[in-house]
Design an enzyme around this catalytic site. Structure first.
Site, PDB file in Angstrom:
ATOM      1  N   LYS A  82       0.848  -1.200   0.000  1.00 31.12           N
ATOM      2  CA  LYS A  82       0.000   0.000   0.000  1.00 31.12           C
ATOM      3  C   LYS A  82       0.879   1.244   0.000  1.00 31.12           C
ATOM      4  O   LYS A  82       0.642   2.190  -0.754  1.00 31.12           O
ATOM      5  CB  LYS A  82      -0.920   0.002   1.238  1.00 31.12           C
ATOM      6  CG  LYS A  82      -2.029  -1.036   1.164  1.00 31.12           C
ATOM      7  CD  LYS A  82      -2.768  -1.226   2.494  1.00 31.12           C
ATOM      8  CE  LYS A  82      -3.772  -2.373   2.362  1.00 31.12           C
ATOM      9  NZ  LYS A  82      -4.516  -2.664   3.589  1.00 31.12           N
ATOM     10  N   GLN A  86      -4.969  -1.454   9.722  1.00 34.85           N
ATOM     11  CA  GLN A  86      -4.850  -2.774   9.110  1.00 34.85           C
ATOM     12  C   GLN A  86      -5.429  -3.841  10.041  1.00 34.85           C
ATOM     13  O   GLN A  86      -5.109  -3.886  11.229  1.00 34.85           O
ATOM     14  CB  GLN A  86      -3.366  -3.066   8.792  1.00 34.85           C
ATOM     15  CG  GLN A  86      -3.120  -4.359   8.042  1.00 34.85           C
ATOM     16  CD  GLN A  86      -3.685  -4.359   6.618  1.00 34.85           C
ATOM     17  OE1 GLN A  86      -3.842  -3.319   5.986  1.00 34.85           O
ATOM     18  NE2 GLN A  86      -4.009  -5.531   6.118  1.00 34.85           N
ATOM     19  N   ASP A 138     -11.441   2.751   4.170  1.00 37.42           N
ATOM     20  CA  ASP A 138     -11.930   1.381   3.984  1.00 37.42           C
ATOM     21  C   ASP A 138     -13.454   1.309   3.896  1.00 37.42           C
ATOM     22  O   ASP A 138     -13.998   0.261   3.530  1.00 37.42           O
ATOM     23  CB  ASP A 138     -11.536   0.523   5.201  1.00 37.42           C
ATOM     24  CG  ASP A 138     -10.192  -0.165   5.050  1.00 37.42           C
ATOM     25  OD1 ASP A 138      -9.889  -0.649   3.949  1.00 37.42           O
ATOM     26  OD2 ASP A 138      -9.461  -0.249   6.064  1.00 37.42           O
TER      27      ASP A 138
END
Ligand code: GUN
Length: 278
Positions: free
Chosen positions: A49, A93, A116
């Protein structure tokens, strides 16, 4: 004839468009990723990422915490990031260590920086058909991949194997919004193969070899979200590709299918949140 759904090429095309878009702006987005502990898969994902974000000129900051970090320390950091105007996107995460309540952490992210789309506000908006700040990356990437190949969704029976908050549940809603008839299967589903054989579009997001020969309908579209290392250290998906591919009309490979699309959608969400913040 089976067509392989090439997530890498589509990722490259999307990233190149995002890069061009960002060149117009004097300011750049800042994506902050919080990584807790030493989960090897998470470290690889977070590294990817960061590298991808930097290749687009996105400021990318990874904050590493040891696995014994307290929930309150994480909450304090998220609050600081929420109020920092330079920070336009926040990602924690997953998975988190067991002593941390993941819902408390996700709920703390301000919805307009929730890249997200996992906060209750964004998940709730998705559920009721209102536009969230961001759509979850993996489901969004799957829809983009289907659309790129002009695969019809409306009226089709989509069967999703896996009911996670990250993939299965939001994907079911997004396919429903596109007028698919959706079935979700999971670890307690009886007669799994009887159901998977009725799928026009079969999506597996389990993390184990579960979609085997004779489990799909002829000419089904097969999307493999699973990724794990098999006993020989080879990267594998949920689908027994060699056994299933010839029966499918379209199939996504592992690696090179959904994985690259997830990263591309994270970048796309980062740019969208940045533009909405201006
Ligand atoms: N872990 C596995 N997939 C994801 C994802 O899409 N977002 C976050 N935050 N964690 C993950």
């Amino acid at each position: 004839m089976t067509t392989i759904l090439d997530g890498k090429s589509l990722r490259d095309k999307i990233l190149s468009e995002l890069k061009t878009k960002l060149e117009k702006y004097d300011k750049k987005p800042t994506l902050v990723v919080i990584l807790v502990g030493e989960n090897p898969a998470s470290k690889i994902y977070v590294n990817n990422k960061k590298k991808t974000a930097e290749s687009l000129g996105i400021n990318s900051i990874v904050i590493n915490y040891p696995s014994d970090v307290s929930e309150s320390e994480l909450l304090n950091k998220i609050e600081e990031l929420n109020t920092n105007p330079e920070v336009t996107a926040i990602l924690v995460q997953l998975p988190l260590p067991k002593h941390i309540n993941k819902f408390n952490i996700i709920n703390a992210i301000t919805p307009s920086k929730d890249v997200d789309g996992f906060t209750p506000e964004n998940a709730g908006k998705l559920f009721i058909g209102e536009t969230p700040y961001a759509y979850p990356c993996t489901p969004k990437g799957i829809i983009k991949l289907l659309e790129e190949y002009n695969i019809e969704i409306s009226g089709k029976h989509a069967v999703i194997v896996g009911r996670s908050n990250i993939v299965g549940k939001p994907l079911s809603q997004m396919l429903l919004d596109k007028n698919a008839t959706v079935t979700i299967c999971h670890s307690h589903t009886e007669n799994l193969s009887e159901i998977t054989k009725t799928a026009d579009i079969l999506i597996s997001a389990v993390g184990g070899k579960i979609i085997l020969e004779n489990m799909i309908k002829n000419n089904a579209v097969v999307i493999d979200v699973g990724i794990f290392k098999d006993e020989n250290g080879k990267t594998r998906g949920d689908v027994d590709f060699e056994a299933v591919a010839s029966q499918a009309s379209y199939i996504s490979p592992v690696p090179g299918g959904v994985g690259p699309m997830t990263i591309a959608m994270l970048m796309s969400n980062t740019v969208e949140l940045f533009e909405k913040s201006m």
